[in-house]
Design an enzyme around this catalytic site. Structure first.
Site, PDB file in Angstrom:
ATOM      1  N   ASP A  43       0.824  -1.204   0.000  1.00 23.82           N
ATOM      2  CA  ASP A  43       0.000   0.000   0.000  1.00 23.82           C
ATOM      3  C   ASP A  43       0.860   1.256   0.000  1.00 23.82           C
ATOM      4  OD1 ASP A  43      -2.466  -1.144  -0.147  1.00 23.82           O
ATOM      5  OD2 ASP A  43      -3.017  -0.833   1.943  1.00 23.82           O
ATOM      6  N   LYS A  66      -3.059   2.909  -2.063  1.00 23.43           N
ATOM      7  CA  LYS A  66      -4.402   3.115  -1.532  1.00 23.43           C
ATOM      8  C   LYS A  66      -4.332   4.314  -0.598  1.00 23.43           C
ATOM      9  CE  LYS A  66      -7.101  -0.140  -3.132  1.00 23.43           C
ATOM     10  NZ  LYS A  66      -8.321   0.193  -3.863  1.00 23.43           N
ATOM     11  N   MET A 187      -9.600   9.110   7.990  1.00 26.89           N
ATOM     12  CA  MET A 187      -9.992   9.620   6.669  1.00 26.89           C
ATOM     13  C   MET A 187     -11.108  10.652   6.781  1.00 26.89           C
ATOM     14  SD  MET A 187      -9.822   5.937   4.677  1.00 26.89           S
ATOM     15  CE  MET A 187     -10.501   5.036   6.093  1.00 26.89           C
TER      16      MET A 187
END
Length: 266
Positions: A43, A66, A187
């Protein structure tokens, strides 16, 4: 589910949590898995230092970024790569930032691999939300301030089904207030204004908040503020993704102390 006997694979697959970034925060088991891998699917948030220190010479390293808000490799394509490599007899490690089972889509990958008759091993890593508060010398739970903790994403899955079940931030705020919970929001930077507005329906404006960017890494930065000032102070500090937003009384005294952030793991 497909019958495993129909497949001729002799490889194996392990999902490995690379932790928040600091290579020294890897578990011993994670290091051993990385060292044994012939194929690593990595990632975007995994530290390059980890690969330099532990990937075996000749291992095939495939970067499958990602990162929230940026163009990334489609999940279905990543899963096909993993399945193909296992069928070819490779020792596959899917190296994921933080922990594979905390907003790492590890659950989806395990499901699809098992549908192909592939057994999957999972090795946990320190999740960014834990590393973030520890770097400030603050706990997630405390007998005087917080009886529990909620890990939640501020960037829910898109699509029709997701639209029918959006995160009820107002209910979450009321629950956090009444049950004395710490909220750890992953996030959430891009939607911080909406999240703050909704949380204010259940939490007082003076509720302490910290935003920690690049937790555990040398470039870590953080801002300590209150819920009422969160979007303003976040913008003034110039912090962006990847960052974790922590909300709750465990942070009381952080700003008043005027202390710099403690370097995590040192």
């Amino acid at each position: 589910m497909n019958d495993p006997s129909h497949h001729g694979h002799h490889g194996r697959c392990t999902l490995v949590g690379a932790g928040p970034g600091d290579p020294e925060l890897l578990t011993v088991k994670a290091v051993k898995a990385i060292q044994s891998a012939t194929v690593l699917l990595v990632d975007d948030l995994v530290s390059e230092e980890i690969l330099q220190a532990y990937a075996r010479p000749g291992a095939r390293i495939i970067h499958v970024g990602k990162r929230g808000g940026c163009k990334s490799t489609p999940q279905a394509f990543i899963e096909r790569l993993m399945i193909t490599a296992v069928h070819e007899g490779e020792t596959v490690v899917r190296l994921k930032g933080g922990d594979p089972f905390i907003f790492g889509r590890g659950g989806e990958e395990v499901e699809h691999l098992r549908e192909e008759g592939i057994e999957v091993r999972v090795i946990n890593g320190i999740t960014a939300g834990l590393a973030a508060v520890t770097s400030l010398g603050v706990p997630l739970t405390h007998r005087d301030h917080a009886q529990g903790v909620v890990f939640i994403t501020g960037h829910a899955k898109t699509g029709h089904a997701a639209a029918e079940h959006p995160t009820d931030w107002r209910l979450l705020a009321a629950t956090a207030r009444d049950a004395r919970l710490t909220l750890v929001i992953y996030m959430g930077v891009s939607g911080v204004a909406h999240i703050q507005t909704q949380l204010l329906h259940g939490l007082p404006g003076e509720t302490p908040v910290a935003v920690i960017q690049h937790a555990s890494l040398p470039q870590q930065r953080h801002v300590s503020t209150t819920l009422s000032r969160l979007p303003l102070d976040l913008a003034s500090a110039g912090l962006g993704s990847p960052a974790v937003i922590v909300v709750g009384d465990v942070l009381r005294g952080l700003a008043a102390a005027g202390l710099p952030a403690t370097r995590f793991g040192t």
